[in-house]
Design a protein around this motif. Structure first.
Motif, PDB file in Angstrom:
ATOM      1  N   LEU A  77       0.814  -1.225   0.079  1.00  0.00           N
ATOM      2  CA  LEU A  77      -0.027   0.171  -0.030  1.00  0.00           C
ATOM      3  C   LEU A  77       0.875   1.161  -0.012  1.00  0.00           C
ATOM      4  CD1 LEU A  77      -2.983   1.291   0.155  1.00  0.00           C
ATOM      5  CD2 LEU A  77      -2.514   1.166   2.603  1.00  0.00           C
ATOM      6  N   ARG A  78       0.646   2.122  -0.917  1.00  0.00           N
ATOM      7  CA  ARG A  78       1.287   3.515  -0.937  1.00  0.00           C
ATOM      8  C   ARG A  78       0.419   4.588  -0.510  1.00  0.00           C
ATOM      9  NH1 ARG A  78       6.499   5.500  -2.296  1.00  0.00           N
ATOM     10  NH2 ARG A  78       6.287   7.487  -3.326  1.00  0.00           N
ATOM     11  N   GLN A  79      -0.687   4.779  -1.288  1.00  0.00           N
ATOM     12  CA  GLN A  79      -1.719   5.971  -0.738  1.00  0.00           C
ATOM     13  C   GLN A  79      -2.869   5.677  -1.466  1.00  0.00           C
ATOM     14  OE1 GLN A  79      -2.886   7.732  -3.515  1.00  0.00           O
ATOM     15  NE2 GLN A  79      -1.562   7.950  -5.104  1.00  0.00           N
ATOM     16  N   PHE A  80      -4.044   6.544  -0.990  1.00  0.00           N
ATOM     17  CA  PHE A  80      -5.392   6.435  -1.601  1.00  0.00           C
ATOM     18  C   PHE A  80      -5.704   8.007  -1.713  1.00  0.00           C
ATOM     19  CE2 PHE A  80      -6.701   6.260   2.839  1.00  0.00           C
ATOM     20  CZ  PHE A  80      -7.667   7.106   3.083  1.00  0.00           C
ATOM     21  N   HIS A  81      -6.623   8.139  -2.891  1.00  0.00           N
ATOM     22  CA  HIS A  81      -7.150   9.548  -2.971  1.00  0.00           C
ATOM     23  C   HIS A  81      -8.392   9.431  -3.631  1.00  0.00           C
ATOM     24  CE1 HIS A  81      -4.889   8.142  -6.612  1.00  0.00           C
ATOM     25  NE2 HIS A  81      -6.007   8.618  -7.247  1.00  0.00           N
ATOM     26  N   PHE A  82      -9.250  10.431  -3.789  1.00  0.00           N
ATOM     27  CA  PHE A  82     -10.418  10.525  -4.551  1.00  0.00           C
ATOM     28  C   PHE A  82     -10.374  11.187  -5.811  1.00  0.00           C
ATOM     29  CE2 PHE A  82     -10.961   9.746  -0.073  1.00  0.00           C
ATOM     30  CZ  PHE A  82     -11.961   8.743   0.261  1.00  0.00           C
ATOM     31  N   HIS A  83     -11.441  11.061  -6.507  1.00  0.00           N
ATOM     32  CA  HIS A  83     -11.917  11.666  -7.863  1.00  0.00           C
ATOM     33  C   HIS A  83     -13.459  12.254  -7.605  1.00  0.00           C
ATOM     34  CE1 HIS A  83      -8.090  10.906 -10.144  1.00  0.00           C
ATOM     35  NE2 HIS A  83      -8.074   9.849  -9.416  1.00  0.00           N
ATOM     36  N   TRP A  84     -13.622  13.478  -8.080  1.00  0.00           N
ATOM     37  CA  TRP A  84     -15.000  13.969  -7.916  1.00  0.00           C
ATOM     38  C   TRP A  84     -15.177  14.793  -8.728  1.00  0.00           C
ATOM     39  CZ3 TRP A  84     -11.105  15.017  -4.402  1.00  0.00           C
ATOM     40  CH2 TRP A  84     -10.734  16.295  -4.390  1.00  0.00           C
ATOM     41  N   GLY A  85     -16.586  15.428  -8.948  1.00  0.00           N
ATOM     42  CA  GLY A  85     -16.919  16.332 -10.024  1.00  0.00           C
ATOM     43  C   GLY A  85     -17.649  17.587  -9.524  1.00  0.00           C
ATOM     44  N   SER A  86     -17.969  18.487 -10.284  1.00  0.00           N
ATOM     45  CA  SER A  86     -18.653  19.758  -9.830  1.00  0.00           C
ATOM     46  C   SER A  86     -19.746  19.710  -9.287  1.00  0.00           C
ATOM     47  CB  SER A  86     -18.432  20.929 -11.092  1.00  0.00           C
ATOM     48  OG  SER A  86     -18.989  20.280 -12.126  1.00  0.00           O
ATOM     49  N   SER A  87     -20.675  18.674  -9.451  1.00  0.00           N
ATOM     50  CA  SER A  87     -21.866  18.291  -8.979  1.00  0.00           C
ATOM     51  C   SER A  87     -21.984  16.871  -8.507  1.00  0.00           C
ATOM     52  CB  SER A  87     -22.800  18.656  -9.944  1.00  0.00           C
ATOM     53  OG  SER A  87     -23.222  17.903 -10.991  1.00  0.00           O
ATOM     54  N   ASP A  88     -23.144  16.754  -7.792  1.00  0.00           N
ATOM     55  CA  ASP A  88     -23.194  15.181  -7.371  1.00  0.00           C
ATOM     56  C   ASP A  88     -23.570  14.035  -8.481  1.00  0.00           C
ATOM     57  OD1 ASP A  88     -22.848  16.187  -4.939  1.00  0.00           O
ATOM     58  OD2 ASP A  88     -24.869  16.019  -3.961  1.00  0.00           O
ATOM     59  N   LYS A  89     -23.757  14.809  -9.718  1.00  0.00           N
ATOM     60  CA  LYS A  89     -24.310  13.995 -10.665  1.00  0.00           C
ATOM     61  C   LYS A  89     -23.057  13.297 -11.499  1.00  0.00           C
ATOM     62  CE  LYS A  89     -28.561  16.582 -11.708  1.00  0.00           C
ATOM     63  NZ  LYS A  89     -29.284  17.466 -12.902  1.00  0.00           N
ATOM     64  N   ASP A  90     -21.731  13.848 -11.261  1.00  0.00           N
ATOM     65  CA  ASP A  90     -20.738  13.259 -11.911  1.00  0.00           C
ATOM     66  C   ASP A  90     -19.518  13.210 -11.094  1.00  0.00           C
ATOM     67  OD1 ASP A  90     -20.248  15.800 -12.519  1.00  0.00           O
ATOM     68  OD2 ASP A  90     -18.911  15.311 -14.110  1.00  0.00           O
ATOM     69  N   GLY A  91     -18.475  12.501 -11.469  1.00  0.00           N
ATOM     70  CA  GLY A  91     -17.196  12.591 -10.780  1.00  0.00           C
ATOM     71  C   GLY A  91     -16.518  11.406 -10.619  1.00  0.00           C
ATOM     72  N   SER A  92     -17.116  10.306 -10.836  1.00  0.00           N
ATOM     73  CA  SER A  92     -16.078   8.990 -10.902  1.00  0.00           C
ATOM     74  C   SER A  92     -15.304   9.021 -12.396  1.00  0.00           C
ATOM     75  CB  SER A  92     -17.265   7.818 -10.773  1.00  0.00           C
ATOM     76  OG  SER A  92     -17.980   7.723 -11.928  1.00  0.00           O
ATOM     77  N   GLU A  93     -14.349   8.341 -12.412  1.00  0.00           N
ATOM     78  CA  GLU A  93     -13.714   7.909 -13.374  1.00  0.00           C
ATOM     79  C   GLU A  93     -14.068   6.792 -14.127  1.00  0.00           C
ATOM     80  OE1 GLU A  93      -9.602  10.323 -13.132  1.00  0.00           O
ATOM     81  OE2 GLU A  93      -9.384   8.265 -12.357  1.00  0.00           O
ATOM     82  N   HIS A  94     -14.110   5.644 -13.575  1.00  0.00           N
ATOM     83  CA  HIS A  94     -14.846   4.360 -14.300  1.00  0.00           C
ATOM     84  C   HIS A  94     -16.350   4.758 -14.230  1.00  0.00           C
ATOM     85  CE1 HIS A  94     -10.881   2.711 -13.257  1.00  0.00           C
ATOM     86  NE2 HIS A  94     -11.198   1.771 -14.312  1.00  0.00           N
ATOM     87  N   VAL A  95     -16.829   4.033 -15.225  1.00  0.00           N
ATOM     88  CA  VAL A  95     -18.550   4.329 -15.673  1.00  0.00           C
ATOM     89  C   VAL A  95     -19.000   2.906 -15.604  1.00  0.00           C
ATOM     90  CG1 VAL A  95     -19.986   5.212 -17.263  1.00  0.00           C
ATOM     91  CG2 VAL A  95     -18.154   6.418 -16.847  1.00  0.00           C
ATOM     92  N   ILE A  96     -20.290   2.594 -15.218  1.00  0.00           N
ATOM     93  CA  ILE A  96     -20.802   1.299 -15.162  1.00  0.00           C
ATOM     94  C   ILE A  96     -22.055   1.393 -15.889  1.00  0.00           C
ATOM     95  CG2 ILE A  96     -21.658  -0.624 -13.875  1.00  0.00           C
ATOM     96  CD1 ILE A  96     -18.729   0.137 -13.187  1.00  0.00           C
TER      97      ILE A  96
END
Length: 257
Positions: A80-99
């Motif tokens: 384990l090295r680190q963890f971090h987050f990705h997010w968007g400008s609203s609650d409608k988007d922000g993830s990098e992977h899409v399902i």
């Protein structure tokens, strides 16, 4: 669930193993040889939170095999090295992977390096089997108390370059109980986009409240001596799958998020 997006390759160059991707659950190949993930966390290895200007990292002591990932799709032990987050400008988007075309509000990346084969994170990142990243999607729900422990320290690293001690954090409590996953070979999602990552995207999301996500956007990409500019979004567009196959650890690969 979030917005529906189309695939976009504007970010990538001639490489064909770029990340993130749109995971189509019905096209994922069930692989009976995929093992359950073996995750070992020692809370004493957490060290600090750092504002990098595009996100914040929670960083760990990776000088020993006290917090490691193995099995799953991996053939080595990863530290384990680190963890971090990705997010968007609203609650409608922000993830990098899409399902199945659906975007989520944020995504957690837990970054490991192949300590069984390479001598450092930097060396590992130069090789196709060098890194492993667990991706965990976040969905809007009730406030997450395990996340709140992190959020309470964000004001300590509000500006770029700031860091603050962050110890005895049990990352295991942040993961869902269900560790079924999709896996594929891909890349870092920030420059230099090295194609060195075995991606392990969990099939179960974890909750985050809208108020908690707003706190992420309160971080600044500028230093304390510059005009404040918030980090409103930090996610890379979806990349083309090309000839890669996404494998699933679950027989019926359907979105359970």
């Amino acid at each position: 669930m979030g917005a529906t997006v189309s695939q976009d390759d504007n970010d990538s160059d001639c490489h064909t193993h770029q990340s993130p991707i749109n995971i189509w659950t019905k096209m994922a190949l069930y692989d009976p040889f995929l093992k359950p993930l073996k995750i070992q966390y020692d809370p004493t290895t957490s060290r600090k939170i750092v504002n990098l200007g595009h996100c914040f990292n929670v960083e760990f002591d990776d000088t020993s095999d006290m917090s490691v990932l193995s099995d799953g799709p991996l053939n080595s032990r990863y530290r384990l090295r680190q963890f971090h987050f990705h997010w968007g400008s609203s609650d409608k988007d922000g993830s990098e992977h899409v399902i199945d075309g659906n975007v989520y509000p944020a995504e957690l990346h837990i970054v490991y390096w192949n300590s069984q084969k390479y001598e450092s994170f930097e060396e590992a990142a130069k090789h196709p089997d060098g890194l492993a990243v667990i991706g965990v999607l976040l969905k809007i729900g009730e406030a997450n108390p395990v996340l709140q422990t992190i959020i309470e320290h964000l004001d300590d690293v509000k500006t770029k370059g700031k860091e603050h001690s962050f110890t005895k954090y049990n990352l295991a409590r942040l993961l869902p109980n269900d560790l079924d996953y999709w896996t594929y070979h891909g890349s870092l999602t920030t420059e230099p986009y090295f194609e060195c990552v075995t991606w392990i995207v969990l099939q179960r999301a974890i909750p985050i409240s809208s108020a908690q996500l707003t706190r992420f956007r309160g971080l600044l990409c500028t230093s304390e001596y510059e005009k404040p500019v918030p980090i409103m979004e930090n996610h890379r567009p979806v990349q083309l799958l090309h000839d890669r196959v996404v494998r699933s650890s679950r027989l019926v690969s359907a979105s359970k998020l």
